[in-house]
Design a protein around this motif. Sequence first.
Motif, PDB file in Angstrom:
ATOM      1  N   ASP A  89       0.843  -1.199   0.000  1.00  0.00           N
ATOM      2  CA  ASP A  89       0.000   0.000   0.000  1.00  0.00           C
ATOM      3  C   ASP A  89       0.878   1.250   0.000  1.00  0.00           C
ATOM      4  OD1 ASP A  89      -1.813   2.014   0.316  1.00  0.00           O
ATOM      5  OD2 ASP A  89      -2.621   1.321   2.230  1.00  0.00           O
ATOM      6  N   PRO A  90       1.204   1.779  -1.190  1.00  0.00           N
ATOM      7  CA  PRO A  90       2.045   2.963  -1.259  1.00  0.00           C
ATOM      8  C   PRO A  90       1.253   4.259  -1.416  1.00  0.00           C
ATOM      9  CG  PRO A  90       1.890   2.001  -3.417  1.00  0.00           C
ATOM     10  CD  PRO A  90       0.977   1.196  -2.519  1.00  0.00           C
ATOM     11  N   ARG A  91      -0.033   4.256  -1.116  1.00  0.00           N
ATOM     12  CA  ARG A  91      -0.863   5.434  -1.314  1.00  0.00           C
ATOM     13  C   ARG A  91      -0.395   6.602  -0.452  1.00  0.00           C
ATOM     14  NH1 ARG A  91      -6.615   3.675   0.237  1.00  0.00           N
ATOM     15  NH2 ARG A  91      -5.344   2.597   1.800  1.00  0.00           N
ATOM     16  N   ARG A 111      -3.218 -19.775  -3.514  1.00  0.00           N
ATOM     17  CA  ARG A 111      -3.716 -21.139  -3.737  1.00  0.00           C
ATOM     18  C   ARG A 111      -3.052 -21.769  -4.955  1.00  0.00           C
ATOM     19  NH1 ARG A 111      -8.899 -18.942  -2.498  1.00  0.00           N
ATOM     20  NH2 ARG A 111      -9.415 -18.906  -4.726  1.00  0.00           N
ATOM     21  N   ARG A 112      -2.801 -20.955  -5.976  1.00  0.00           N
ATOM     22  CA  ARG A 112      -2.189 -21.465  -7.209  1.00  0.00           C
ATOM     23  C   ARG A 112      -0.676 -21.528  -7.110  1.00  0.00           C
ATOM     24  NH1 ARG A 112      -6.855 -19.117  -8.030  1.00  0.00           N
ATOM     25  NH2 ARG A 112      -8.230 -19.690  -9.778  1.00  0.00           N
ATOM     26  N   ARG A 113      -0.119 -21.023  -6.013  1.00  0.00           N
ATOM     27  CA  ARG A 113       1.324 -21.003  -5.781  1.00  0.00           C
ATOM     28  C   ARG A 113       2.068 -20.297  -6.914  1.00  0.00           C
ATOM     29  NH1 ARG A 113       2.960 -24.015  -1.550  1.00  0.00           N
ATOM     30  NH2 ARG A 113       1.445 -25.475  -0.647  1.00  0.00           N
ATOM     31  N   VAL A 114       1.541 -19.141  -7.289  1.00  0.00           N
ATOM     32  CA  VAL A 114       2.205 -18.328  -8.303  1.00  0.00           C
ATOM     33  C   VAL A 114       2.637 -17.007  -7.657  1.00  0.00           C
ATOM     34  CG1 VAL A 114       1.009 -19.351 -10.258  1.00  0.00           C
ATOM     35  CG2 VAL A 114      -0.012 -17.378  -9.112  1.00  0.00           C
ATOM     36  N   PRO A 115       3.750 -16.442  -8.068  1.00  0.00           N
ATOM     37  CA  PRO A 115       4.220 -15.187  -7.486  1.00  0.00           C
ATOM     38  C   PRO A 115       3.422 -14.005  -8.025  1.00  0.00           C
ATOM     39  CG  PRO A 115       5.696 -15.866  -9.234  1.00  0.00           C
ATOM     40  CD  PRO A 115       4.674 -16.963  -9.093  1.00  0.00           C
ATOM     41  N   LEU A 116       2.989 -13.125  -7.147  1.00  0.00           N
ATOM     42  CA  LEU A 116       2.204 -11.969  -7.570  1.00  0.00           C
ATOM     43  C   LEU A 116       2.386 -10.846  -6.560  1.00  0.00           C
ATOM     44  CD1 LEU A 116       0.116 -10.820  -9.580  1.00  0.00           C
ATOM     45  CD2 LEU A 116      -1.684 -11.775  -8.107  1.00  0.00           C
ATOM     46  N   THR A 117       2.691  -9.652  -7.066  1.00  0.00           N
ATOM     47  CA  THR A 117       2.733  -8.456  -6.231  1.00  0.00           C
ATOM     48  C   THR A 117       1.464  -7.667  -6.494  1.00  0.00           C
ATOM     49  OG1 THR A 117       5.150  -8.319  -6.237  1.00  0.00           O
ATOM     50  CG2 THR A 117       3.953  -6.307  -5.736  1.00  0.00           C
ATOM     51  N   LEU A 118       0.774  -7.263  -5.431  1.00  0.00           N
ATOM     52  CA  LEU A 118      -0.475  -6.516  -5.546  1.00  0.00           C
ATOM     53  C   LEU A 118      -0.305  -5.172  -4.851  1.00  0.00           C
ATOM     54  CD1 LEU A 118      -2.700  -9.569  -4.741  1.00  0.00           C
ATOM     55  CD2 LEU A 118      -2.656  -8.378  -6.941  1.00  0.00           C
ATOM     56  N   VAL A 119      -0.702  -4.110  -5.525  1.00  0.00           N
ATOM     57  CA  VAL A 119      -0.466  -2.757  -5.047  1.00  0.00           C
ATOM     58  C   VAL A 119      -1.787  -1.997  -5.002  1.00  0.00           C
ATOM     59  CG1 VAL A 119       0.783  -0.606  -5.429  1.00  0.00           C
ATOM     60  CG2 VAL A 119       1.827  -2.787  -6.075  1.00  0.00           C
ATOM     61  N   GLN A 120      -2.057  -1.350  -3.881  1.00  0.00           N
ATOM     62  CA  GLN A 120      -3.263  -0.531  -3.768  1.00  0.00           C
ATOM     63  C   GLN A 120      -2.937   0.866  -4.269  1.00  0.00           C
ATOM     64  OE1 GLN A 120      -5.044  -0.543   0.111  1.00  0.00           O
ATOM     65  NE2 GLN A 120      -6.899   0.498  -0.569  1.00  0.00           N
ATOM     66  N   GLY A 121      -3.604   1.279  -5.343  1.00  0.00           N
ATOM     67  CA  GLY A 121      -3.311   2.581  -5.922  1.00  0.00           C
ATOM     68  C   GLY A 121      -4.201   2.874  -7.106  1.00  0.00           C
ATOM     69  N   PHE A 122      -3.897   3.959  -7.798  1.00  0.00           N
ATOM     70  CA  PHE A 122      -4.756   4.502  -8.843  1.00  0.00           C
ATOM     71  C   PHE A 122      -4.038   4.584 -10.181  1.00  0.00           C
ATOM     72  CE2 PHE A 122      -6.464   5.876  -4.832  1.00  0.00           C
ATOM     73  CZ  PHE A 122      -7.843   5.788  -5.004  1.00  0.00           C
TER      74      PHE A 122
END
Length: 301
Positions: free
Chosen positions: A34-36, A128-139
């Motif tokens: 969360d870099p907001r 669950r799928r054991r895949v790498p993912l970065t999620l970012v809260q922003g616009f």
Amino acid sequence: MLEVAAGTAGPRRPARVPGRKALGMNDSTVRIIDPRTPEERGREFLPGMGRPWLLPLYDAFTRLSRVRPLHDRAAALADVAPGESVLDLGCGTGNLSLAVLRAQPAARVTGLDPDAAALRIAARKAARRRVPLTLVQGFADRLPVEDGSLDHVVSALALHHVPDDARVRFGQEAFRALRPGGRVTIVDFGSADGGGHGGAGDGGQDGGHAHGAGGEHEHGHEHGHRHGRGRRRGPGSTGAYGRVRGHDRGSSGVAANPHTARNLEGGLLRLLTDAGFTDVREVDRVQHRYGPLTFVQATRG
């Protein structure tokens, strides 16, 4: 492994999401960042199902309406190579991000969305799928990545909900964030020319892909939308997003809706051209019950 970074307690310097050279996570790591800025924390946004309490139904609705072929087609058109860095704008519950990872498991994918609840669902799905993912809260109008750090920017059925000034800023931000030769791939309601108002048999091309597959937009209900922070803006109401009426059935509803109408007759092509992209073109087109969908690509020169 699921990691949550950068909590919400108090002002802080905005975090930066690492680009293609720095995303060093293992095969089971999912991160939420969360870099907001303090100002961004009060901004409105349109939830994935129009109303926050409908979010648990989001993925079931997309499955029933067969949206997955649209995500798979966008991922195929993006043609991501191993190790390349991808930003999914308006990722929601992560469906396009996961489609990119199905097509290219060695991609380095970051999903960006203002809806924290949707990002948590996306994180659980990726874990669950054991895949790498970065999620970012922003616009969309502030991509928290370094200049020239991305190979691809992708987006599915999200950009038409972005207000006019933020759309312009998104084009500029995507251009800044992509390396020379990097590419943007967008699927959204719209058309490349005046032909987007016809019916399924009126000259719409399907390219042998998702035409007739349902492709129903997640916000296809004929109801008023509710913005973030729990404030209802029903049919005919106005705000930062203008009218927020749900999409009516058929291409006439797309033309009548101020959000989707901006994408008709080359609206997305103009947006990317004005931002400085080259080789801006429609690469596929789908017609379905809620109107024309266009797949658009452009290259950062």
